[in-house]
Design an enzyme around this catalytic site. Structure first.
Site, mmCIF file in Angstrom:
data_model
loop_
_atom_site.group_PDB
_atom_site.id
_atom_site.type_symbol
_atom_site.label_atom_id
_atom_site.label_comp_id
_atom_site.label_asym_id
_atom_site.label_seq_id
_atom_site.Cartn_x
_atom_site.Cartn_y
_atom_site.Cartn_z
ATOM 1 N N ASN A 145 0.811 -1.205 0.000
ATOM 2 C CA ASN A 145 0.000 0.000 0.000
ATOM 3 C C ASN A 145 0.854 1.269 0.000
ATOM 4 O OD1 ASN A 145 -1.962 1.941 0.303
ATOM 5 N ND2 ASN A 145 -3.071 0.878 1.914
ATOM 6 N N ASP A 146 1.408 1.622 1.145
ATOM 7 C CA ASP A 146 2.141 2.886 1.226
ATOM 8 C C ASP A 146 3.319 2.954 0.263
ATOM 9 O OD1 ASP A 146 0.453 3.855 3.165
ATOM 10 O OD2 ASP A 146 1.643 3.065 4.814
#
Lengths: 467, 96
Positions: free
Chosen positions: A393-394
């Site tokens: 994700n990040d």
């Protein structure tokens, strides 16, 4: 005769220390790594055997018992552990190393005290240092273990006046140390120092969140080395000092690499919750993003992947949690059979420890020549048909490039948004560790494929078979 | 411990740290985990210290603490080296 024995023991230590250095050197290259590890293990064996020859050591029966118990536990742990659980295991081992070093310092304190010797200032100082580093390593590692294992919540734990409390406790330790240096037979003070060290370890790791664990694990690794060095100062043994310093240095280098990969300073990672008030990225707002999310199903994804020329797979912690590495490898094999070129893009801090993704993919038999570092793969995304993000994700959030207000601004990312199409496999729209929404998910070229990594990947594989 | 021994120990410590920094620089990311767990096993060298303090024949507090340290450090050493080997074995077998 005695001096011959003592000299041979010292020489054995020299050999062992050299083997550690050679072993670590060889651990730095894939072709020689396994031999390097074995070399270091031989060094350890030599060091242990040499120590048993020391005339100070005569308690053979009980020592043998201790070694057997430890060996059996170590053996079973090493064989039984799932590769996805490696971060916890390394954390736990760090803690045990720290515990051993602290116990050595405590035992030596008691030995000198029971002999009625007056402790010199330098002896007191080294013992205090050994207790402090070893104690912090022990409880810090146990908290990290608890967070990784899911026994403790992974999010940062902050409480009011955390900073004040922490510094008060640290101050108490310093005062106690000075007192003990002046009055070395104050056993109550000594015990208090032991207790404070253990508390400090807990306080040091609880405010750090799950996504920052790669930094914490490598830093605790460094501490476990420094603790061994401190124990070496306590018992006056160069072997411990050298080996501990080597480990301490290697841990610090890994810590630096991890911090650089997140574009954060070590103080920011450690003290965002610990020292300053709790406005770290993890707790700040989710950041609203306007846009629509397009979702696809497994069948459509299979079509896109199967008819692509080039696919880059980006694994993240979600793949580890779902234990999906074998399914991913199967999917990649199937795509290659279709004539698709498959590569893996590995972000340095993907997962919960340095190199986490590499280990999992190695377990699934992915050749390491297919794994690409961030700097090597980023220029290639322009020519990639499909980027397949699995549980990351990040590390793929484009906001890191341009949104100065984002907590992850400046972090180097995998530029999957530059691929012609991006498919993101994810359970839900929940935010990643940083707590920010990922604008990648709202992009024109992005398709979301909701579901658990393992089931979804298996479904895609099944669909590709039908193509 | 005298100040002189402390100082010479400090020499050893600082120089060994520099060696460590030089050794580990530029390790490829693939090997980060094995390097960490291998180094972790080496930090189990505390077992030597544990053996020295638990060497006495009589069972007093020092020896008991030392023996616990022996168990902890041995788990660290044996488990650390074995699990590292297990990982590196996986890296190895696909080279063919």
């Amino acid at each position: 005769m005695d001096s011959v024995l003592t000299n041979s023991i010292e020489l054995s230590y020299l050999v062992a220390a050299s083997l550690f250095i050679l072993g670590l050197k060889k651990l730095g290259s894939p072709a020689t790594a396994r031999g390097g590890n074995q070399l270091a293990a031989v060094g350890m064996l030599i060091a242990v055997v040499a120590t048993l020859l020391d005339q100070q050591v005569i308690n053979y029966g009980m020592i043998a018992g201790g070694i057997v118990i430890g060996s059996v536990i170590g053996l079973v742990a090493a064989q039984k552990v799932e590769m996805t659980d490696m971060p916890q295991l390394v954390g736990l081992f760090n803690g045990l190393g720290g515990a051993a070093s602290a116990l050595v310092a405590i035992a030596e304190f008691w030995r000198l005290l029971s002999l009625g010797e007056t402790l010199t200032l330098t002896t007191s100082l080294t013992i205090i240092l050994g207790v402090l580093i070893g104690g912090i390593t022990l409880t810090g590692s146990l908290v990290a273990f608890g967070k990784l294992q899911g026994i403790l919540p992974g999010r940062p734990f902050v409480f009011p006046l955390q900073k004040v409390v922490n510094f008060a406790i640290l101050g108490g330790f310093l005062v106690g140390s000075v007192y003990l240096a002046i009055a070395p037979d104050a056993t109550n003070i000594f015990l208090a120092l032991v207790g404070i060290s253990l508390i400090l370890g807990v306080l040091f790791v609880i405010p750090i969140g799950g996504g920052d664990m790669p930094v914490v694990i490598s830093l605790l690794n460094s501490y476990s080395g420094l603790a061994a060095s401190a124990a070496g100062f306590v018992v006056g043994n160069n072997m411990l000092i050298i080996a501990g310093a080597l480990v301490g240095a290697s841990g610090i280098i890994l810590t630096q690499i991890m911090c650089k990969a997140m574009n954060r300073s070590i103080t920011n990672v450690l003290f965002a919750g610990f020292g300053s008030d709790s406005d770290s990225g993890a707790t700040s707002g989710a950041g609203n993003i306007e846009g629509t999310v397009k979702s696809v199903d497994a069948e459509e994804s299979a079509m896109m992947l199967g008819y692509a020329r080039s696919v880059v797979i980006i694994p993240g912690y979600g793949m580890a949690v779902a234990q999906a590495q074998h399914s991913v490898k199967e999917l990649a094999d199937m795509l290659e059979k279709q004539g698709v070129e498959v590569k893996y893009a590995i972000h340095p801090v993907a997962g919960r420890m340095p190199g986490h993704m590499n280990v999992l993919l190695a377990e699934a038999n992915v050749p390491y020549t297919q794994l690409y570092d961030m700097d090597d793969i980023n220029p290639q995304f322009d020519n990639t048909d499909v980027a397949l993000v699995i549980g990351a994700n990040d590390v793929v959030n484009p906001a890191a490039r341009h949104d100065k207000g984002s907590p992850i601004y400046g972090m180097p990312i995998l530029e999957v948004d530059k691929a012609k199409t991006t498919i993101v496999i994810k359970r839900s729209m929940n935010t990643g560790f940083s707590g920010v929404q990922n604008e990648l998910f709202f992009g024109d070229k992005t398709m979301m494929l909701f579901g658990g990594a393992k089931e979804v990947v298996e479904k895609i594989s099944a669909e590709i078979k039908e193509l | 411990m005298t100040t002189a021994t402390l100082l010479s120990s400090l020499f050893v410590f600082v120089l060994a740290s520099f060696v460590g920094f030089e050794l580990i620089n530029k390790v490829p990311p693939t090997l980060h985990t094995p390097l960490m767990s291998g180094a972790n096993a080496i930090s189990g060298i505390a077992v030597v210290g544990a053996l020295l303090v638990s060497g006495e024949q009589n069972l007093n507090l020092t020896v008991i603490l030392g023996l616990i340290a022996v168990v902890c450090a041995t788990i660290n050493v044996v488990g650390g080296f074995l699990v590292t080997d297990r990982m590196l074995q996986m890296f190895k077998k696909k080279e063919v």
